[in-house]
Enzyme design. Structure first.
Site, PDB file in Angstrom:
ATOM      1  N   GLU A   1     -11.679  -3.549  -2.812  1.00  0.00           N
ATOM      2  CA  GLU A   1     -10.725  -2.536  -3.274  1.00  0.00           C
ATOM      3  C   GLU A   1     -10.554  -2.677  -4.786  1.00  0.00           C
ATOM      4  O   GLU A   1      -9.988  -3.660  -5.252  1.00  0.00           O
ATOM      5  CB  GLU A   1      -9.378  -2.737  -2.573  1.00  0.00           C
TER       6      GLU A   1
ATOM      7  N   HIS B   1      -9.743   2.176   0.421  1.00  0.00           N
ATOM      8  CA  HIS B   1      -9.642   0.991   1.277  1.00  0.00           C
ATOM      9  C   HIS B   1     -10.730   0.961   2.362  1.00  0.00           C
ATOM     10  O   HIS B   1     -10.473   0.561   3.504  1.00  0.00           O
ATOM     11  CB  HIS B   1      -8.251   0.952   1.912  1.00  0.00           C
TER      12      HIS B   1
ATOM     13  N   HIS C   1       0.797  -1.234   0.000  1.00  0.00           N
ATOM     14  CA  HIS C   1       0.000   0.000   0.000  1.00  0.00           C
ATOM     15  C   HIS C   1       0.828   1.282   0.000  1.00  0.00           C
ATOM     16  O   HIS C   1       0.557   2.225   0.755  1.00  0.00           O
ATOM     17  CB  HIS C   1      -0.951  -0.009   1.203  1.00  0.00           C
TER      18      HIS C   1
HETATM   19  C1  GAL Z   1      -5.631  -5.316   2.432  1.00  0.00           C
HETATM   20  C2  GAL Z   1      -4.665  -6.430   2.173  1.00  0.00           C
HETATM   21  C3  GAL Z   1      -4.565  -7.260   3.434  1.00  0.00           C
HETATM   22  C4  GAL Z   1      -4.158  -6.396   4.603  1.00  0.00           C
HETATM   23  C5  GAL Z   1      -5.089  -5.194   4.687  1.00  0.00           C
HETATM   24  C6  GAL Z   1      -4.648  -4.212   5.741  1.00  0.00           C
HETATM   25  O1  GAL Z   1      -5.750  -4.530   1.291  1.00  0.00           O
HETATM   26  O2  GAL Z   1      -5.114  -7.198   1.077  1.00  0.00           O
HETATM   27  O3  GAL Z   1      -3.648  -8.318   3.255  1.00  0.00           O
HETATM   28  O4  GAL Z   1      -2.835  -5.998   4.448  1.00  0.00           O
HETATM   29  O5  GAL Z   1      -5.134  -4.516   3.482  1.00  0.00           O
HETATM   30  O6  GAL Z   1      -4.606  -4.784   6.995  1.00  0.00           O
END
Ligand code: GAL
Length: 377
Positions: A341, A207, A133
């Site tokens: 997402e 997110h 991210h």
């Molecule tokens: C999501 C990701 C997960 C985790 C989450 C944040 O987008 O796919 O693995 O990292 O964010 O906790």
């Protein structure tokens, strides 16, 4: 006679000017803002957008985030269905991306490395051996500039962020804009525009976590999901795609017809074991208007997702552990929220067969995703 028509003309102009003023002051009432603190010397605000139905979303320019979505259930009772925090301190300490815009690269990049135009770039590793991210201080943790838009049919806000060359290891001076529009049909439309002065890579998403019973009211295992995807991208033990595009047919990843999240989540399928539940990118068919939907039989609330992006990550809150205290003191327990997402596939810069995530100076990234809320009786 001449004087009389001049007089009439003056009256008509005065009435029209009044109408314009009235319209714009009404518009102002649909978006209000309140101070939410300061971060790195920049002011942070919480914005309230109210549509004609009286339904409300709240946004903040910290991470260009959705902080609250207050929509009715089948009895007309409004409730907040998304995760957020009461104050800026919560946003600063929380690291689970509640409602935030994620960039420059949403999802994972293997070993925090990619090569572009023959140059290898190294990113910060913030998820085991991988970069997740956008790195430690990705766009989710930046204060964005905000502008309330007044020449729109619905309440709307534009957030803008300038990301300098080599920020978090990514090349190019990049400018990102996200316009949130809250329509009278309870749609959050997110319009993205991103430009660069040098070739770079980009994957941007929102997110938000949702729980259609109401945020902080238990798990989402009874929510019924549809994803218009005939394939998904299986992952390795660090959640990096293996490169395979696997048909969903005959697997617990087939959501082309409705299935409850909890129905197959604990199957001994190796992909579900690796993901600790659903945490996978679906390869969207992009053939229909609505790409995914989630229905809560308890409240009748429904969320539909429409996007022009090639993929969507279904994440079922498998890393939530009850330590996050959200809006109104609500605790977000294991699997108490789901994310859809919209995105390019994870690790695309290292996967030659995936659609390209290269952003070049000659063509801006333009994209739109809608979260539409409604009630099924
Ligand atoms: C999501 C990701 C997960 C985790 C989450 C944040 O987008 O796919 O693995 O990292 O964010 O906790």
């Amino acid at each position: 006679m001449k004087n009389k028509s001049l007089f009439t003309l003056a009256i008509v102009i005065a009435i029209m000017a009044g109408m314009v003023a009235c319209k714009s002051s009404k518009k102002q009432e649909m978006v209000t803002s309140e101070a939410f603190g300061t971060f790195n010397g920049k002011e942070v605000f919480l914005y309230t957008l109210t549509n004609k139905k009286g339904d409300v979303i709240k946004l903040t320019n910290y991470g260009a985030s959705i902080a609250e979505v207050s929509v009715p259930d089948r009895n007309g009772v409004r409730g907040n269905v998304t995760f957020g925090y009461d104050n800026l301190a919560g946003y600063k300490s929380g690291d689970l991306y509640f409602g935030k815009i994620v960039g420059r690269f949403a999802n994972r990049i293997a070993k925090g490395k990619f090569t572009l135009d023959g140059i290898e770039y190294t990113l910060s590793l913030n998820n085991g051996a991988n970069s997740l991210h956008g790195g430690n201080t990705g766009w989710h943790s930046r204060v964005w500039d905000a502008q309330i838009l007044t020449k729109t049919d619905y309440p709307a806000i534009k957030f803008k962020y300038f990301s300098p060359d080599m920020e978090e290891g990514y090349p190019g001076n990049v400018t990102a804009e996200v316009v949130y529009t809250w329509t009278d049909d309870d749609e959050i439309i997110m319009d993205y525009k991103v430009t660069t002065d040098k070739n770079t890579v980009l994957n941007i998403t929102n997110h938000a976590y949702f729980n259609l019973h109401g945020a902080g009211t238990g798990d989402i295992l009874d929510h019924e999901v549809v994803i218009k995807a005939s394939a998904f991208t299986p992952v390795d033990s660090t959640l990096i795609p293996t490169g395979e595009i696997r048909p969903v047919e005959g697997t617990p990843f087939d959501f082309r017809s409705p299935h409850k999240i909890g129905e197959r989540i604990n199957n001994p399928d190796i992909q579900l074991v690796l993901g600790k539940g659903y945490d996978h990118n679906f390869v969207l068919d992009n053939a229909e208007e609505v790409d995914a939907s989630v229905y809560d039989p308890l409240t009748g609330r429904q969320l539909e997702v429409l996007t022009d992006q090639p993929g969507i990550q279904l994440y079922t809150g498998n890393f939530l552990d009850g330590t996050q205290k959200g809006r109104g003191g609500k605790i977000y327990v294991y699997r108490s929220g789901f994310c859809l997402e919209t995105q390019h596939y994870p690790d695309s810069p290292n996967q030659a067969t995936f659609p390209s995530t290269v952003l070049t100076p000659d063509e801006p990234f333009i994209s739109s995703t809608t979260y539409r809320f409604s009630v099924k009786k």
